[in-house]
Design a protein around this motif. Structure first.
Motif, PDB file in Angstrom:
ATOM      1  N   THR A  10       0.846  -1.187   0.000  1.00 64.31           N
ATOM      2  CA  THR A  10       0.000   0.000   0.000  1.00 64.31           C
ATOM      3  C   THR A  10       0.883   1.240   0.000  1.00 64.31           C
ATOM      4  OG1 THR A  10      -0.075   0.171   2.396  1.00 64.31           O
ATOM      5  CG2 THR A  10      -1.768  -1.165   1.351  1.00 64.31           C
ATOM      6  N   ARG A  11       0.285   2.372  -0.353  1.00 65.60           N
ATOM      7  CA  ARG A  11       1.016   3.629  -0.322  1.00 65.60           C
ATOM      8  C   ARG A  11       1.327   3.986   1.125  1.00 65.60           C
ATOM      9  NH1 ARG A  11      -2.281   7.248  -0.958  1.00 65.60           N
ATOM     10  NH2 ARG A  11      -4.086   5.969  -1.358  1.00 65.60           N
ATOM     11  N   LEU A  13       1.388   6.370   4.320  1.00 68.16           N
ATOM     12  CA  LEU A  13       0.450   7.420   4.717  1.00 68.16           C
ATOM     13  C   LEU A  13       1.154   8.765   4.781  1.00 68.16           C
ATOM     14  CD1 LEU A  13      -1.276   5.562   7.644  1.00 68.16           C
ATOM     15  CD2 LEU A  13      -2.338   6.168   5.477  1.00 68.16           C
ATOM     16  N   ALA A  14       0.392   9.797   4.464  1.00 69.20           N
ATOM     17  CA  ALA A  14       0.917  11.151   4.664  1.00 69.20           C
ATOM     18  C   ALA A  14       1.005  11.390   6.157  1.00 69.20           C
ATOM     19  CB  ALA A  14      -0.024  12.156   4.027  1.00 69.20           C
ATOM     20  N   PRO A  15       2.038  12.142   6.604  1.00 71.16           N
ATOM     21  CA  PRO A  15       2.112  12.430   8.029  1.00 71.16           C
ATOM     22  C   PRO A  15       0.889  13.205   8.492  1.00 71.16           C
ATOM     23  CG  PRO A  15       3.719  13.735   6.815  1.00 71.16           C
ATOM     24  CD  PRO A  15       3.121  12.764   5.835  1.00 71.16           C
ATOM     25  N   LYS A  16       0.358  12.821   9.642  1.00 71.04           N
ATOM     26  CA  LYS A  16      -0.873  13.478  10.112  1.00 71.04           C
ATOM     27  C   LYS A  16      -0.553  14.878  10.617  1.00 71.04           C
ATOM     28  CE  LYS A  16      -3.072   9.211  10.776  1.00 71.04           C
ATOM     29  NZ  LYS A  16      -4.435   8.774  10.612  1.00 71.04           N
ATOM     30  N   PRO A  17      -1.465  15.819  10.393  1.00 70.39           N
ATOM     31  CA  PRO A  17      -1.217  17.181  10.861  1.00 70.39           C
ATOM     32  C   PRO A  17      -1.288  17.241  12.380  1.00 70.39           C
ATOM     33  CG  PRO A  17      -3.433  16.992  10.013  1.00 70.39           C
ATOM     34  CD  PRO A  17      -2.784  15.664   9.774  1.00 70.39           C
ATOM     35  N   ARG A  38     -11.262  16.664  34.418  1.00 75.07           N
ATOM     36  CA  ARG A  38     -10.563  15.369  34.410  1.00 75.07           C
ATOM     37  C   ARG A  38      -9.987  15.041  35.772  1.00 75.07           C
ATOM     38  NH1 ARG A  38      -7.928  13.478  28.762  1.00 75.07           N
ATOM     39  NH2 ARG A  38     -10.001  13.364  27.881  1.00 75.07           N
ATOM     40  N   ILE A  42     -10.997  11.884  38.185  1.00 76.53           N
ATOM     41  CA  ILE A  42     -10.049  10.876  38.677  1.00 76.53           C
ATOM     42  C   ILE A  42     -10.048  10.863  40.209  1.00 76.53           C
ATOM     43  CG2 ILE A  42      -7.597  10.276  38.786  1.00 76.53           C
ATOM     44  CD1 ILE A  42      -7.413  11.440  35.870  1.00 76.53           C
ATOM     45  N   TYR A  45     -13.029   9.041  41.443  1.00 71.90           N
ATOM     46  CA  TYR A  45     -12.825   7.605  41.205  1.00 71.90           C
ATOM     47  C   TYR A  45     -12.159   6.975  42.428  1.00 71.90           C
ATOM     48  CZ  TYR A  45     -11.077   3.545  38.462  1.00 71.90           C
ATOM     49  OH  TYR A  45     -10.783   2.316  37.960  1.00 71.90           O
ATOM     50  N   HIS A  91     -17.112  18.360  39.716  1.00 71.18           N
ATOM     51  CA  HIS A  91     -17.320  17.461  38.580  1.00 71.18           C
ATOM     52  C   HIS A  91     -18.798  17.448  38.177  1.00 71.18           C
ATOM     53  CE1 HIS A  91     -15.601  14.318  36.023  1.00 71.18           C
ATOM     54  NE2 HIS A  91     -16.713  13.644  36.180  1.00 71.18           N
ATOM     55  N   MET A  92     -19.680  17.545  39.175  1.00 71.22           N
ATOM     56  CA  MET A  92     -21.118  17.557  38.897  1.00 71.22           C
ATOM     57  C   MET A  92     -21.514  18.809  38.123  1.00 71.22           C
ATOM     58  SD  MET A  92     -24.280  17.338  41.606  1.00 71.22           S
ATOM     59  CE  MET A  92     -24.216  19.028  42.175  1.00 71.22           C
ATOM     60  N   ILE A  96     -22.831  19.358  34.247  1.00 69.01           N
ATOM     61  CA  ILE A  96     -24.003  20.132  33.813  1.00 69.01           C
ATOM     62  C   ILE A  96     -23.594  21.119  32.719  1.00 69.01           C
ATOM     63  CG2 ILE A  96     -25.700  21.856  34.549  1.00 69.01           C
ATOM     64  CD1 ILE A  96     -25.700  20.423  37.310  1.00 69.01           C
ATOM     65  N   PHE A  99     -23.387  19.373  29.593  1.00 67.48           N
ATOM     66  CA  PHE A  99     -24.725  19.122  29.038  1.00 67.48           C
ATOM     67  C   PHE A  99     -25.244  20.350  28.304  1.00 67.48           C
ATOM     68  CE2 PHE A  99     -25.511  15.354  31.843  1.00 67.48           C
ATOM     69  CZ  PHE A  99     -25.833  14.503  30.799  1.00 67.48           C
ATOM     70  N   ASP A 102     -23.579  20.235  25.173  1.00 71.16           N
ATOM     71  CA  ASP A 102     -24.052  19.110  24.358  1.00 71.16           C
ATOM     72  C   ASP A 102     -25.307  19.461  23.575  1.00 71.16           C
ATOM     73  OD1 ASP A 102     -22.018  17.410  25.036  1.00 71.16           O
ATOM     74  OD2 ASP A 102     -23.138  16.302  26.560  1.00 71.16           O
TER      75      ASP A 102
ATOM     76  N   THR B   5      -3.796  11.626   1.505  1.00 72.53           N
ATOM     77  CA  THR B   5      -4.919  11.184   2.313  1.00 72.53           C
ATOM     78  C   THR B   5      -4.455  10.947   3.743  1.00 72.53           C
ATOM     79  OG1 THR B   5      -6.598   9.510   2.614  1.00 72.53           O
ATOM     80  CG2 THR B   5      -4.551   8.774   1.610  1.00 72.53           C
ATOM     81  N   TYR B   6      -5.348  11.258   4.666  1.00 69.65           N
ATOM     82  CA  TYR B   6      -5.044  11.006   6.078  1.00 69.65           C
ATOM     83  C   TYR B   6      -5.755   9.742   6.549  1.00 69.65           C
ATOM     84  CZ  TYR B   6      -3.313  15.741   5.817  1.00 69.65           C
ATOM     85  OH  TYR B   6      -2.628  16.855   5.468  1.00 69.65           O
ATOM     86  N   GLU B   9      -5.732   2.714   5.256  1.00 73.09           N
ATOM     87  CA  GLU B   9      -6.351   1.731   4.360  1.00 73.09           C
ATOM     88  C   GLU B   9      -7.431   0.951   5.116  1.00 73.09           C
ATOM     89  OE1 GLU B   9      -5.455   1.750   1.202  1.00 73.09           O
ATOM     90  OE2 GLU B   9      -3.831   3.183   1.550  1.00 73.09           O
ATOM     91  N   MET B  84     -17.848   5.758  36.525  1.00 75.12           N
ATOM     92  CA  MET B  84     -16.414   5.709  36.850  1.00 75.12           C
ATOM     93  C   MET B  84     -15.646   4.855  35.858  1.00 75.12           C
ATOM     94  SD  MET B  84     -16.550   5.169  40.955  1.00 75.12           S
ATOM     95  CE  MET B  84     -15.136   4.085  40.985  1.00 75.12           C
ATOM     96  N   MET B  88     -12.811   6.669  33.618  1.00 72.89           N
ATOM     97  CA  MET B  88     -11.386   6.386  33.770  1.00 72.89           C
ATOM     98  C   MET B  88     -10.795   5.794  32.496  1.00 72.89           C
ATOM     99  SD  MET B  88      -8.768   6.649  35.535  1.00 72.89           S
ATOM    100  CE  MET B  88      -8.877   6.831  37.304  1.00 72.89           C
TER     101      MET B  88
END
Lengths: 141, 130
Positions: A10-11, A13-17, A38, A42, A45, A91-92, A96, A99, A102, B5-6, B9, B84, B88
């Motif tokens: 296969t070819r 891949l181009a490097p990803k930006p 985040r 954690i 948790y 975190h709560m 919200i 949301f 979202d 292409t990014y 395959e 959780m 995580m």
């Protein structure tokens, strides 16, 4: 970054930006809040361990329950519990805020700023209310 | 072929990514679903904490002896455990170096299941009174 190996026949891949991330941004409150979401997730948790140990001790024996309770009532224990409470509230409210995003609201710059500060102050306020009540209640016992 | 292409395959062969009706969607959806239920169960958790702050074991037993409190508390465990586990998974997938990713994803699931079983069993024991 590990380069993706081209599959035989296969070819390549181009490097990803790459986004010039982190270092080029001016300070914005919402980026701190994003990280905080985040971090608090954690924290929550691992904070669940405290709750699990507490409920398990109550189900085990009077002695186990009193031991765990006395640890939680030490100054360090209280600091951890108050921090855990703040983490959950943060975190709560952050959830919200997500949301709101979202459903497609609150993407203007002032709205993003407002929601971020509201999350921060709201979480501190809720924590203060909860522990103000808890400590006064605790003191009465 | 002049165009770069990014897309890999493999991606072209499969046609669908994780985001289109795949596990990505399920993860996103379950995370939001439990975020909503967490709003309710965390409110109950705060109520529990405020009710039982500094309480002796007798009061704790009496609290969980009430069916409503026992049911709500088990819902606290279930809702937060699922959230959780999903939550995580994200930092583990994003920050863990290659060799540690899968072990920590396993560990994540094990940790959450242990916490959940301990929680539910303890609540049930308190509810049933030994």
């Amino acid at each position: 970054m590990a380069e993706a190996k081209p599959i035989a026949g296969t070819r390549p891949l181009a490097p990803k930006p790459m986004s010039p991330h982190l270092s080029i941004y001016r300070f914005q409150i919402n980026m701190i809040l994003s990280i905080m979401h985040r971090v608090t997730g954690i924290t929550n948790y691992f904070g669940s361990l405290i709750l699990a140990i507490w409920i398990a001790s109550a189900a085990t024996s009077e002695q186990a329950f009193n031991t765990v309770s006395s640890y939680l009532a030490t100054p360090l224990g209280l600091v951890i519990l108050i921090g855990f409470t703040w983490s959950v509230m943060h975190h709560m409210l952050g959830g919200i805020r997500h949301f709101v995003w979202d459903v497609g609201w609150g993407f203007s710059k002032p709205a993003v700023k407002f929601l971020s500060w509201a999350t921060l102050f709201g979480s501190l306020t809720l924590t203060a209310i909860i522990w103000g009540y808890a400590l006064s209640h605790w003191g009465i016992r | 072929m002049p165009t770069t292409t990014y897309r890999t395959e493999l991606k072209k062969v499969r046609g669908l990514g994780s985001a289109i009706g795949g596990p990505g969607t399920d993860h996103f959806w379950a995370q939001r679903l439990t975020a909503v239920s967490n709003l309710f169960v965390v409110a109950f958790l705060v109520y529990t904490g405020l009710t039982l702050a500094g309480a002796p074991l007798g009061e704790v037993k009496a609290f969980f002896g009430h069916p409503f409190n026992a049911i709500a508390s088990i819902l606290v465990v279930i809702s937060t455990a699922i959230h959780m586990r999903l939550g995580m998974q994200v930092p583990v997938e994003e920050y863990m170096p290659h060799g540690l990713k899968v072990p920590f994803l396993f560990l994540n699931t094990f940790f959450v299941i242990v916490i959940a079983v301990v929680g539910v069993l303890s609540i049930l024991k308190l509810f049933l009174g030994n």
